[in-house]
Design an enzyme around this catalytic site. Structure first.
Site, PDB file in Angstrom:
ATOM      1  N   LYS A 175     130.443  21.998 108.322  1.00 15.13           N
ATOM      2  CA  LYS A 175     131.299  22.267 109.377  1.00 15.13           C
ATOM      3  C   LYS A 175     132.379  21.471 108.591  1.00 15.13           C
ATOM      4  O   LYS A 175     133.404  21.174 109.133  1.00 15.13           O
ATOM      5  CB  LYS A 175     130.816  21.493 110.829  1.00 15.13           C
ATOM      6  CG  LYS A 175     130.323  22.462 111.385  1.00 15.13           C
ATOM      7  CD  LYS A 175     130.211  21.740 112.772  1.00 15.13           C
ATOM      8  CE  LYS A 175     129.226  22.021 113.984  1.00 15.13           C
ATOM      9  NZ  LYS A 175     128.211  20.740 113.353  1.00 15.13           N
ATOM     10  N   LYS A 177     126.231  25.478 100.779  1.00 12.27           N
ATOM     11  CA  LYS A 177     126.046  25.120 101.692  1.00 12.27           C
ATOM     12  C   LYS A 177     127.202  25.637 103.207  1.00 12.27           C
ATOM     13  O   LYS A 177     128.379  23.842 102.464  1.00 12.27           O
ATOM     14  CB  LYS A 177     125.034  24.461 102.595  1.00 12.27           C
ATOM     15  CG  LYS A 177     125.227  24.301 103.851  1.00 12.27           C
ATOM     16  CD  LYS A 177     124.187  23.732 104.559  1.00 12.27           C
ATOM     17  CE  LYS A 177     124.831  22.523 105.339  1.00 12.27           C
ATOM     18  NZ  LYS A 177     125.251  22.411 107.028  1.00 12.27           N
ATOM     19  N   LYS A 229     126.156  11.765 101.908  1.00 12.95           N
ATOM     20  CA  LYS A 229     126.963  11.293 102.685  1.00 12.95           C
ATOM     21  C   LYS A 229     127.597   9.275 102.724  1.00 12.95           C
ATOM     22  O   LYS A 229     128.709   9.927 102.876  1.00 12.95           O
ATOM     23  CB  LYS A 229     127.058  12.166 104.788  1.00 12.95           C
ATOM     24  CG  LYS A 229     126.523  13.625 104.091  1.00 12.95           C
ATOM     25  CD  LYS A 229     126.560  13.676 105.174  1.00 12.95           C
ATOM     26  CE  LYS A 229     126.975  14.664 106.490  1.00 12.95           C
ATOM     27  NZ  LYS A 229     127.119  15.511 107.894  1.00 12.95           N
TER      28      LYS A 229
HETATM   29  N1  AQP Z   1     125.298  27.080 106.198  1.00 15.52           N
HETATM   30  C1  AQP Z   1     124.170  27.073 107.118  1.00 15.52           C
HETATM   31  N2  AQP Z   1     123.397  28.321 107.023  1.00 15.52           N
HETATM   32  C2  AQP Z   1     122.600  28.425 107.730  1.00 15.52           C
HETATM   33  N3  AQP Z   1     122.047  27.734 108.697  1.00 15.52           N
HETATM   34  C3  AQP Z   1     122.895  26.244 109.208  1.00 15.52           C
HETATM   35  N4  AQP Z   1     123.416  25.626 109.813  1.00 15.52           N
HETATM   36  C4  AQP Z   1     123.935  24.525 109.487  1.00 15.52           C
HETATM   37  N5  AQP Z   1     124.293  25.019 108.464  1.00 15.52           N
HETATM   38  C5  AQP Z   1     123.934  26.240 108.071  1.00 15.52           C
HETATM   39  C6  AQP Z   1     122.449  24.716 111.197  1.00 15.52           C
HETATM   40  O1  AQP Z   1     122.806  25.024 111.353  1.00 15.52           O
HETATM   41  C7  AQP Z   1     122.141  23.908 113.215  1.00 15.52           C
HETATM   42  C8  AQP Z   1     123.538  23.155 113.437  1.00 15.52           C
HETATM   43  O2  AQP Z   1     123.531  21.781 112.130  1.00 15.52           O
HETATM   44  P1  AQP Z   1     124.425  20.947 112.134  1.00 15.52           P
HETATM   45  O3  AQP Z   1     125.252  20.873 113.279  1.00 15.52           O
HETATM   46  O4  AQP Z   1     123.945  19.608 111.239  1.00 15.52           O
HETATM   47  O5  AQP Z   1     125.843  21.997 111.091  1.00 15.52           O
HETATM   48  P2  AQP Z   1     126.664  21.476 109.918  1.00 15.52           P
HETATM   49  O6  AQP Z   1     127.330  22.865 110.128  1.00 15.52           O
HETATM   50  O7  AQP Z   1     125.246  21.314 108.479  1.00 15.52           O
HETATM   51  O8  AQP Z   1     127.293  20.485 110.283  1.00 15.52           O
HETATM   52  P3  AQP Z   1     127.825  19.551 109.329  1.00 15.52           P
HETATM   53  O9  AQP Z   1     128.444  18.139 110.651  1.00 15.52           O
HETATM   54  O10 AQP Z   1     129.030  20.158 108.930  1.00 15.52           O
HETATM   55  O11 AQP Z   1     127.661  18.921 108.570  1.00 15.52           O
HETATM   56  P4  AQP Z   1     126.967  18.605 107.178  1.00 15.52           P
HETATM   57  O12 AQP Z   1     128.212  18.469 106.389  1.00 15.52           O
HETATM   58  O13 AQP Z   1     126.238  17.648 106.756  1.00 15.52           O
HETATM   59  O14 AQP Z   1     126.506  19.925 106.469  1.00 15.52           O
HETATM   60  C9  AQP Z   1     121.206  23.481 112.333  1.00 15.52           C
HETATM   61  O15 AQP Z   1     119.779  23.784 112.509  1.00 15.52           O
HETATM   62  C10 AQP Z   1     120.858  23.529 110.833  1.00 15.52           C
HETATM   63  O16 AQP Z   1     120.161  23.852 110.254  1.00 15.52           O
END
Ligand code: AQP
Length: 344
Positions: free
Chosen positions: A213, A210, A126
């Site tokens: 968001k 993955k 990031k």
């Molecule tokens: N793709 C996924 N598959 C399974 N579990 C997931 N989690 C997130 N993505 C996946 C799980 O959701 C919870 C919240 O995580 P978060 O708030 O970090 O969500 P995110 O989608 O990863 O958010 P961001 O802000 O978009 O982060 P980046 O861009 O870094 O991926 C956690 O329990 C997570 O494991």
């Protein structure tokens, strides 16, 4: 009587093991958040003593618009409840309403070697490189300490998360162990709780990354959002990347594997059982069944969400009361740590 300078150890475990987890209020929740985290939290509420927070302090690391943060906090709280978390079985609270998180976060930062933080995969991904990294918020580097504080304040036994969070829970354990070895047995070491199916949902547009968001914000085709209407879900799944082969066959490529995993998670099947159901059929059949399964799961969530959002005073009341319950536990841990490090 013990000496006033003696270190107080972690209190004994209650009847049920305790879980703590959270999600950042950054943009809208997607299917990965649901399948990897929320769905399990809701299903397993009777097995644990539950603490679930909306980690709004973490959201500031990507500096979203203040109005986005404010609105996302309420949206996320309503979605927690719409997905099945019940305020009388789970403490559902907003991180910034319990000041102990930021206070312990600082203490942990002072006990964490910089090298540990610089090695974290998410920071490296990031913060970018060169000039981009120079401009990145310092919070992107240090937030794993805040996340460790989130967990350790509640003496959590388990942290139910998706597979992407494994490294963060490991860092939390390392920091806790380091403080314990320096200052006495003050923290309980938590374990990650990562479920098989749905633990890593991949992007629909690019099944080698993955589902996340932040990507969904700029590329709508990347993810199904929990509040997407049924037609949008159908279109996104229809456009999901598959393989060049005309039908579902071994070896499946990453796009087909992702759809099979989503279908399997929603129908409580293994990947093999899902494959057997679609082997030899066209991708169209798999996509249509997957969209139906998603819509079947999301419809009741969306209906409950609308009801909860229509009664904002009730939702704010739940959050206020839960913040008090969370603070009772968190403040006791903070005091124990402050004494141990010489602050009281
Ligand atoms: N793709 C996924 N598959 C399974 N579990 C997931 N989690 C997130 N993505 C996946 C799980 O959701 C919870 C919240 O995580 P978060 O708030 O970090 O969500 P995110 O989608 O990863 O958010 P961001 O802000 O978009 O982060 P980046 O861009 O870094 O991926 C956690 O329990 C997570 O494991």
């Amino acid at each position: 009587m013990s000496s006033p300078l003696a270190v107080e150890s972690v209190p004994p475990r209650g009847e049920r093991p305790r879980v703590l987890s959270g999600i950042q209020p950054t943009f809208q929740l997607h299917l990965g958040n649901y399948l990897g985290a929320l769905r399990h939290w809701a299903r397993e509420q009777d097995s644990f003593e539950n603490y679930f927070c909306i980690v709004d302090l973490h959201a500031l690391t990507v500096v979203p618009d203040p109005d986005v943060v404010r609105n996302s906090v309420l949206e996320l709280a309503a979605l927690y409840i719409a997905c099945g978390l019940e305020p009388d079985r789970s403490v559902i609270f907003v991180q910034s309403q319990v000041p102990a998180h930021a206070q312990l976060g600082w203490i942990l930062e002072c006990h964490t070697p910089l090298g540990w933080l610089e090695r974290m995969t998410q920071y490296r991904a990031k913060a970018g490189t060169g000039r981009e990294r120079e401009r990145a918020a310092a919070g992107l580097l240090t937030y794993p300490c805040l996340m460790a504080a989130d967990i350790l304040l509640y003496n959590a036994d388990y942290v139910p998360v998706g597979d992407d969070q494994r490294q963060h829970v490991e860092l939390c354990r390392d920091v806790a162990q380091r403080v314990n070895s320096l200052r006495g047995d003050i923290f309980r070491l938590p374990e990650p709780l990562i479920r098989g199916t749905g633990a890593r949902v991949m992007g629909l547009d690019d099944p080698t990354t993955k589902m996340s968001k932040s990507t969904a914000l700029t590329k709508p085709a990347h993810a199904v959002l929990l509040l997407d209407p049924p037609e949008t879900v159908r279109k996104k799944i229809a456009r999901a990347t598959t393989d060049a082969d005309p039908a579902v066959a071994e070896p499946v490529g990453p796009g087909v594997a992702n759809l099979l995993d989503i279908y399997a998670a929603l129908r409580s099947l293994s990947r093999e059982e899902a494959f057997a159901e679609f082997a030899g059929t066209s991708y169209g059949a798999l996509k249509s069944a997957t969209a139906d399964a998603i819509n079947g799961a999301l419809e009741p969530v969306q209906a409950r969400y609308r009801t909860i959002r229509a009664d904002e005073p009730w939702l704010l009341g739940v959050l206020a009361e839960s913040a008090e319950r969370a603070a009772d536990v968190a403040d006791a841990t903070l005091l124990r740590v402050q004494r141990a490090v010489g602050l009281r």
